[in-house]
Write an enzyme that holds these catalytic residues in place. Sequence first.
Site, PDB file in Angstrom:
ATOM      1  N   LYS A 114      66.803 -23.121   8.699  1.00 16.93           N
ATOM      2  CA  LYS A 114      66.297 -21.920   9.368  1.00 16.93           C
ATOM      3  C   LYS A 114      64.961 -22.277   9.989  1.00 16.93           C
ATOM      4  O   LYS A 114      64.271 -23.171   9.507  1.00 16.93           O
ATOM      5  CB  LYS A 114      66.093 -20.785   8.361  1.00 16.93           C
ATOM      6  CG  LYS A 114      65.971 -19.406   8.988  1.00 16.93           C
ATOM      7  CD  LYS A 114      67.324 -18.785   9.179  1.00 16.93           C
ATOM      8  CE  LYS A 114      67.268 -17.490   9.952  1.00 16.93           C
ATOM      9  NZ  LYS A 114      68.582 -16.830   9.961  1.00 16.93           N
ATOM     10  N   ASP A 122      68.300 -15.392  15.794  1.00 17.78           N
ATOM     11  CA  ASP A 122      68.125 -14.480  14.664  1.00 17.78           C
ATOM     12  C   ASP A 122      67.233 -13.360  15.222  1.00 17.78           C
ATOM     13  O   ASP A 122      67.185 -13.193  16.456  1.00 17.78           O
ATOM     14  CB  ASP A 122      67.483 -15.196  13.462  1.00 17.78           C
ATOM     15  CG  ASP A 122      67.534 -14.373  12.175  1.00 17.78           C
ATOM     16  OD1 ASP A 122      68.599 -14.302  11.552  1.00 17.78           O
ATOM     17  OD2 ASP A 122      66.504 -13.781  11.787  1.00 17.78           O
ATOM     18  N   GLY A 175      69.013  -0.634  11.681  1.00 21.75           N
ATOM     19  CA  GLY A 175      68.721  -1.579  12.748  1.00 21.75           C
ATOM     20  C   GLY A 175      69.341  -1.081  14.051  1.00 21.75           C
ATOM     21  O   GLY A 175      70.103  -0.089  14.060  1.00 21.75           O
ATOM     22  N   ALA A 199      73.660  -4.915  14.405  1.00 25.68           N
ATOM     23  CA  ALA A 199      74.008  -3.491  14.372  1.00 25.68           C
ATOM     24  C   ALA A 199      74.964  -3.159  15.530  1.00 25.68           C
ATOM     25  O   ALA A 199      75.978  -2.469  15.348  1.00 25.68           O
ATOM     26  CB  ALA A 199      72.737  -2.647  14.472  1.00 25.68           C
ATOM     27  N   TRP A 200      74.676  -3.698  16.700  1.00 25.06           N
ATOM     28  CA  TRP A 200      75.476  -3.435  17.912  1.00 25.06           C
ATOM     29  C   TRP A 200      76.939  -3.875  17.723  1.00 25.06           C
ATOM     30  O   TRP A 200      77.884  -3.135  18.037  1.00 25.06           O
ATOM     31  CB  TRP A 200      74.793  -4.157  19.078  1.00 25.06           C
ATOM     32  CG  TRP A 200      75.559  -4.262  20.343  1.00 25.06           C
ATOM     33  CD1 TRP A 200      75.769  -3.263  21.258  1.00 25.06           C
ATOM     34  CD2 TRP A 200      76.202  -5.441  20.862  1.00 25.06           C
ATOM     35  NE1 TRP A 200      76.499  -3.755  22.314  1.00 25.06           N
ATOM     36  CE2 TRP A 200      76.783  -5.079  22.100  1.00 25.06           C
ATOM     37  CE3 TRP A 200      76.331  -6.756  20.414  1.00 25.06           C
ATOM     38  CZ2 TRP A 200      77.491  -5.990  22.881  1.00 25.06           C
ATOM     39  CZ3 TRP A 200      77.032  -7.656  21.198  1.00 25.06           C
ATOM     40  CH2 TRP A 200      77.603  -7.282  22.409  1.00 25.06           C
TER      41      TRP A 200
HETATM   42  P1  NDP Z   1      67.624  -8.386  16.427  1.00 21.39           P
HETATM   43  O1  NDP Z   1      66.305  -8.937  16.831  1.00 21.39           O
HETATM   44  O2  NDP Z   1      68.697  -8.265  17.426  1.00 21.39           O
HETATM   45  O3  NDP Z   1      67.420  -6.991  15.717  1.00 21.39           O
HETATM   46  C1  NDP Z   1      66.683  -6.881  14.531  1.00 21.39           C
HETATM   47  C2  NDP Z   1      66.537  -5.436  14.150  1.00 21.39           C
HETATM   48  O4  NDP Z   1      65.845  -5.310  12.916  1.00 21.39           O
HETATM   49  C3  NDP Z   1      65.710  -4.704  15.148  1.00 21.39           C
HETATM   50  O5  NDP Z   1      66.088  -3.361  15.120  1.00 21.39           O
HETATM   51  C4  NDP Z   1      64.333  -4.943  14.565  1.00 21.39           C
HETATM   52  O6  NDP Z   1      63.341  -4.142  15.064  1.00 21.39           O
HETATM   53  C5  NDP Z   1      64.592  -4.674  13.115  1.00 21.39           C
HETATM   54  N1  NDP Z   1      63.542  -5.277  12.307  1.00 21.39           N
HETATM   55  C6  NDP Z   1      63.141  -6.562  12.282  1.00 21.39           C
HETATM   56  N2  NDP Z   1      62.147  -6.749  11.397  1.00 21.39           N
HETATM   57  C7  NDP Z   1      61.919  -5.546  10.885  1.00 21.39           C
HETATM   58  C8  NDP Z   1      60.994  -5.080   9.913  1.00 21.39           C
HETATM   59  N3  NDP Z   1      60.111  -5.906   9.324  1.00 21.39           N
HETATM   60  N4  NDP Z   1      61.057  -3.776   9.588  1.00 21.39           N
HETATM   61  C9  NDP Z   1      61.963  -2.938  10.166  1.00 21.39           C
HETATM   62  N5  NDP Z   1      62.847  -3.327  11.092  1.00 21.39           N
HETATM   63  C10 NDP Z   1      62.812  -4.604  11.448  1.00 21.39           C
HETATM   64  O7  NDP Z   1      68.120  -9.268  15.185  1.00 21.39           O
HETATM   65  P2  NDP Z   1      69.574  -9.441  14.593  1.00 21.39           P
HETATM   66  O8  NDP Z   1      70.382  -8.208  14.801  1.00 21.39           O
HETATM   67  O9  NDP Z   1      70.056 -10.732  15.069  1.00 21.39           O
HETATM   68  O10 NDP Z   1      69.249  -9.582  13.041  1.00 21.39           O
HETATM   69  C11 NDP Z   1      69.291  -8.481  12.106  1.00 21.39           C
HETATM   70  C12 NDP Z   1      69.502  -9.005  10.699  1.00 21.39           C
HETATM   71  O11 NDP Z   1      70.739  -9.701  10.632  1.00 21.39           O
HETATM   72  C13 NDP Z   1      68.454 -10.012  10.209  1.00 21.39           C
HETATM   73  O12 NDP Z   1      68.302  -9.867   8.806  1.00 21.39           O
HETATM   74  C14 NDP Z   1      69.103 -11.345  10.509  1.00 21.39           C
HETATM   75  O13 NDP Z   1      68.579 -12.376   9.693  1.00 21.39           O
HETATM   76  C15 NDP Z   1      70.545 -11.026  10.149  1.00 21.39           C
HETATM   77  N6  NDP Z   1      71.560 -11.892  10.720  1.00 21.39           N
HETATM   78  C16 NDP Z   1      71.635 -12.174  12.059  1.00 21.39           C
HETATM   79  C17 NDP Z   1      72.646 -12.968  12.538  1.00 21.39           C
HETATM   80  C18 NDP Z   1      72.812 -13.222  13.985  1.00 21.39           C
HETATM   81  O14 NDP Z   1      73.735 -13.968  14.327  1.00 21.39           O
HETATM   82  N7  NDP Z   1      71.998 -12.682  14.864  1.00 21.39           N
HETATM   83  C19 NDP Z   1      73.632 -13.573  11.650  1.00 21.39           C
HETATM   84  C20 NDP Z   1      73.519 -13.167  10.275  1.00 21.39           C
HETATM   85  C21 NDP Z   1      72.507 -12.376   9.850  1.00 21.39           C
HETATM   86  P3  NDP Z   1      61.885  -4.843  15.324  1.00 21.39           P
HETATM   87  O15 NDP Z   1      62.123  -6.118  16.105  1.00 21.39           O
HETATM   88  O16 NDP Z   1      61.215  -3.798  16.093  1.00 21.39           O
HETATM   89  O17 NDP Z   1      61.220  -5.098  14.028  1.00 21.39           O
HETATM   90  O1  2IT Z   2      71.405 -15.621   9.519  1.00 22.83           O
HETATM   91  C1  2IT Z   2      72.290 -16.183  10.209  1.00 22.83           C
HETATM   92  O2  2IT Z   2      73.358 -16.556   9.707  1.00 22.83           O
HETATM   93  C2  2IT Z   2      72.050 -16.350  11.639  1.00 22.83           C
HETATM   94  N1  2IT Z   2      71.024 -15.914  12.130  1.00 22.83           N
HETATM   95  C3  2IT Z   2      73.048 -17.090  12.484  1.00 22.83           C
HETATM   96  C4  2IT Z   2      72.838 -18.568  12.360  1.00 22.83           C
HETATM   97  C5  2IT Z   2      73.655 -19.423  13.301  1.00 22.83           C
HETATM   98  O3  2IT Z   2      73.444 -20.636  13.226  1.00 22.83           O
HETATM   99  O4  2IT Z   2      74.462 -18.916  14.060  1.00 22.83           O
END
Ligand code: NDP
Ligand code: 2IT
Length: 446
Positions: free
Chosen positions: A126, A166, A237, A242-243
């Site tokens: 990471k 991420d 989120g 979320a989307w």
């Molecule tokens: P995005 O940047 O697309 O969205 C993140 C969301 O979480 C936003 O709404 C953001 O708002 C909110 N957020 C982030 N930090 C905080 C905080 N400290 N307090 C409150 N809200 C917060 O990220 P992702 O959707 O990619 O990621 C969301 C979660 O899913 C994370 O935990 C990530 O590690 C996990 N994840 C993502 C993967 C991926 O492929 N993208 C895969 C597996 C897990 P803001 O930016 O305003 O804080």
């Molecule tokens: O937390 C996760 O699994 C991710 N942000 C995706 C990592 C990846 O290599 O696609």
Amino acid sequence: MSDYTKKILTEVKAKNPSEPEFHQAVDEVTSSLEPVFEKHPEYRSAKILERMVEPERVILFRVPWMDDRGEVHVNRGFRIEMNSAIGPYKGGLRFHPSVTLGILKFLAFEQVFKNSLTTLPMGGGKGGSDFDPKGKSDNEVMRYCQSFMTELFRHIGPDTDVPAGDIGVGAREIGFLFGQYKRLKNEFTGVLTGKGINWGGSLIRPEATGFGVVYFAQEMLKAKGMNFDGKIVAVSGFGNVAWGAVQKVNELGGKVVTLSGPDGFVYDPDGVKGEKVEYMLKLRASAKDEVKDYAEKFKVEFFPGKRPWSIKVDVALPCATQNELDAEDAKELVKNGCQCVCEGANMPTTIDGYKIFKEAKILYAPGKASNAGGVAVSGLEMTQNSMRLPWPKEEVDQRLQQIMKSIHDTCVATSERFGTPGNYLNGANIAGFLKVADAMLDQGLV
Ligand code: NDP
Ligand code: 2IT
């Protein structure tokens, strides 16, 4: 907890002070592994867990950049190369002001188990930065990504370490990072995943994490004779995960009634559907980090400073960030009859929150199992890049579904085999551990 695991946790805390999220992640995994160490003393004597809590390598670097007014800024860049026993390091990059070494170590540690569960050959890593993309122009983000990659490029590679997105790192950032890597190396390879569809990206990767979460929840419900049809769902989120989750819940006949951001949550009893799902992309692209605008646009209620867990729902999908659901929130969900909590984010539930779900005997899946669809499709993107052959959407989606079902079934079978049937957390931690541990044993003292 046995004296053995207690000692490991005490040492982790002493050696890594001020990294509470890392301690929490190690604590949660360790507590599942007691029956493994009882049955298999060979892991103890080879000190497998002691090795796994120590990253193979940590890279920390300076990222200088210039804003649009000509002012110089300095941020920190990190890459944690946690474990390469079963494949090249693989895991996302997070750009968020809350990023610290400890946050990234917790995420890298979780990633090792998650990637092991996917059935694909990927180690765990990471990285990221304390850079805040909020309010930055495209040019500033580009210069930042170029500066970040100017150091990172020497540490990564398609067979060494393959970063992805991420929080705060999406398609735009991956594009800038990839462009700079290509200039520096003069190579077009699959060194990053989440790439654009015209230059090596995989179809379904943007949706994969959210789709995967819902496929996993569907399997959990199915095991209890239920499905998503007519289910009321709370999502937190409003980002990438979320989307994807909202789309898939809608497709399966459920209704998502909440979204949240750092500013609070919106309650939309008619459901987040149609143009509202498209609007989520606009909200995120606005870089304002607020969901309040959604409430104003669609004339629904907004609860400032609150989390969505007080709303009466059947299923909860936490998709924002770590520790966003504590014991009080868990009690509210249980009190209101929630039957299933399936994590989209990494470690969104606190340890005390998890205990409430366990006592109430409701379905609960940890992120390392249920959000593995994102990295799994990243793995499929790597495969397509190696073959230089893109797969159609249907093929990727079908493989994603198979992988999520396989992770589900592995969690169920492993939790049963080790004496805690129905406990997905134990199943995920143990199954994830065993594959990596056996590879480490095979490879000698690494
Ligand atoms: P995005 O940047 O697309 O969205 C993140 C969301 O979480 C936003 O709404 C953001 O708002 C909110 N957020 C982030 N930090 C905080 C905080 N400290 N307090 C409150 N809200 C917060 O990220 P992702 O959707 O990619 O990621 C969301 C979660 O899913 C994370 O935990 C990530 O590690 C996990 N994840 C993502 C993967 C991926 O492929 N993208 C895969 C597996 C897990 P803001 O930016 O305003 O804080
Ligand atoms: O937390 C996760 O699994 C991710 N942000 C995706 C990592 C990846 O290599 O696609």
